[in-house]
Design a protein around this motif. Sequence first.
Motif, PDB file in Angstrom:
ATOM      1  N   GLY A 293      37.047  65.883 -42.576  1.00 38.74           N
ATOM      2  CA  GLY A 293      37.579  64.506 -42.301  1.00 38.74           C
ATOM      3  C   GLY A 293      36.471  63.588 -42.442  1.00 38.74           C
TER       4      GLY A 293
ATOM      5  N   SER B 269      43.703  73.468 -48.573  1.00 35.32           N
ATOM      6  CA  SER B 269      43.898  72.460 -47.762  1.00 35.32           C
ATOM      7  C   SER B 269      43.479  71.221 -48.613  1.00 35.32           C
ATOM      8  N   LEU B 270      42.158  71.124 -49.088  1.00 41.16           N
ATOM      9  CA  LEU B 270      41.860  70.103 -50.041  1.00 41.16           C
ATOM     10  C   LEU B 270      42.414  69.846 -51.037  1.00 41.16           C
TER      11      LEU B 270
ATOM     12  N   LEU C 252      35.276  63.260 -46.054  1.00 40.83           N
ATOM     13  CA  LEU C 252      36.236  62.319 -46.940  1.00 40.83           C
ATOM     14  C   LEU C 252      36.037  60.920 -46.613  1.00 40.83           C
TER      15      LEU C 252
ATOM     16  N   VAL D 129      45.560  68.122 -49.953  1.00 44.20           N
ATOM     17  CA  VAL D 129      45.704  66.598 -49.493  1.00 44.20           C
ATOM     18  C   VAL D 129      45.249  65.942 -50.655  1.00 44.20           C
TER      19      VAL D 129
ATOM     20  N   TRP E 246      44.727  63.764 -44.043  1.00 47.85           N
ATOM     21  CA  TRP E 246      44.202  65.134 -43.735  1.00 47.85           C
ATOM     22  C   TRP E 246      44.534  65.455 -42.116  1.00 47.85           C
TER      23      TRP E 246
END
Lengths: 310, 371
Positions: B349, B162-163, B352, B166, B304
């Motif tokens: 989130g 996922s990271l 970030l 994104v 995100w």
Amino acid sequence: MSVAVLDRPRSKAIARPAPPDPLISMRAVCKGYGSGVTRNEVLSNINLNLRKGEFLAIVGFSGSGKTTLTKLLAGLEIPDSGEIVMDNEIIKGPSQERGIVFQNYSLLPWLTVRGNIALSVDRVFKHWSRGERRDHVEKFIEMVGLSHAVHRRPHELSGGMRQRVSLARTLAMKPNVLLLDEPLSALDALTRSVLQEEILKIWEEERQTCLLITNDVDEAILLADRIVPLNPGPNASLGPAFSVELERPRDKTALNHNETFKGLRNAVTNYLVAVRQKSRDDEALASEAPPIELPELQPRSLRVPRGRAG
Amino acid sequence: MNWRGNALKFCDVAGLPALEPFVRLLAGEDVKEQLKGIAKFVVLPVAAVAVFLLLWSAAARTVVTDSMQLPSPTDTWTAGKELFAMHSAQRAEDLKVKQEKTMQAVTLLAQANSVTKQAESATGERKETLLANALVLKKKAVQAANYRPSSAPTFVDQIITSLKTVFVGFAIATLIAVPIGVLCGMSPWCNAALTPFIQIFKPVSPLAWLPLAFLIIVWAYSGTKPGENFFDKAFLISAITVSLCSLWPTLVNTTLGVASVDKDYMNVARVLKLSWSQQLFKIILPASLPLMFAGLRISLGVGWMVLIAADMLAQNPGLGKFVWDEFQNGSSQTYARIAFSVIIIGLIGLLLDRIMIFMRNLVSFGDPQAA
């Protein structure tokens, strides 16, 4: 009052050598903003000679178009009519020949003191070696007494220090003409006084052609060779020039008791106040509504006669 | 006393007001006032979290159907611990297999070497056969050495995917949005031309973009075989959906930042007669960085958020797919795991966002804004 009179021969004028050639002359310059109904004439028919090596001060009330005048001289604005000539060339845009110190410092907040000064030095003296440029920057930082703060950014400096940086930045460009647009107006009285003396000191060393725009008559007399009042706008024009016949180097404290200083201060202040009063009167007169033509009517009673009431 | 100033500056720039009272306490400042600060920034939030957990527990006892139940905080915590335990178990196993394979590769290579030696002394047909055998053994050794465990991605793998997604999406968005934003900010004409597109596409949901992103990726990948490409198809679809959605805040803010560069700075540039590129790199860009980073921060947040939905639809093996798969599985642990991933998604989130605030404050000299 639309045509400016420069250097009106005065009875008391002392004989002196013929004035040096003008470095910059403004001829019948007019400037306004907007168009149509919202058109606002700021300056009209400005004639001004800035001579080589002289310190000229333009004094005026706020809102009389002082900043527009500096912008015109700097080439940041172009006159609507008339022309500004420097060294026989019409000014069409900004140039490194005319260094300008802004009222609000306009230092770049992401650069340090050195970075701000180096930006102009690197640009103006591109052909110099890196070492020469660095030494040049250091020299001017030292000149304004900021050697201890070279690594600070503008937000970490006081107002006075910021204006010193701004001054050093402009001086380091080695311009032919220095334009100071109300450089000290945003400072407190004490800092202002210190910086006035510093500017005086620097100028007496360099003897650079300098034009100071200010709203402070004392400041103008302390620093300048000639003072030209700016009559209040709209349609601001220049008033008669006052010569400052004070010996240099000047000392601020001593001047306070100097008769010439006092007389000049009164003369300039009285002139400015009188001109503003006149301008206000004119404005009041102009804004007075034109006479309204009244219809030919006779007052008549509309009261219902008593007998018919009810 | 300088460490104190630096530490306070760090708290300010990093957007961590919670640390400030502790720094001041260490520096020996008025204790009472600092305790007040600690109460405000530490005790109060902790108390609020405690209240929330109590309410959550109460809700977990109430929201119950025949087959499902809202997981309680303890269930969620257990599920989370289990997910991480599963991850480490999987890793340990993978490592074991990998070691076995490596050993195997070493033995195979040794065998191949001895066979080659034999071949040197042999002649004729026998030599040919031996050499061919050695070749086969070497190939097997290489295969064993290059073994990649093919187990299903664990929860941590999914977080990492996922990271990655994104960041790739965000990078694409930034590379597109910043130059266009600078262009729009510098030229009102350009801005007028692009405004309709910005206005229309900005409010579009990621779910609407996704099929189009799918189409483009399928088109770009037509004629290639799976495994030949650096990026997985689902990964790219997710990333592009993320960029299409996170483009706009950066674009709008960069335009605003560039258009509103202080006129005085521009006057300085004009007096110095800076060339176009010098104006851009020495004045305009540094001056507009704070607003640009404010835009990037919003973009990353949007990215995100969008990513989870994109993962679900594109079947990119990230957190979105995890949630979706769990929901489809419907085991007894499903909801506890989903609740745990919700918290993890939120925490990432937050992290970030903090990083972006920190970066923005680094470039806004003089006025670091609190979050």
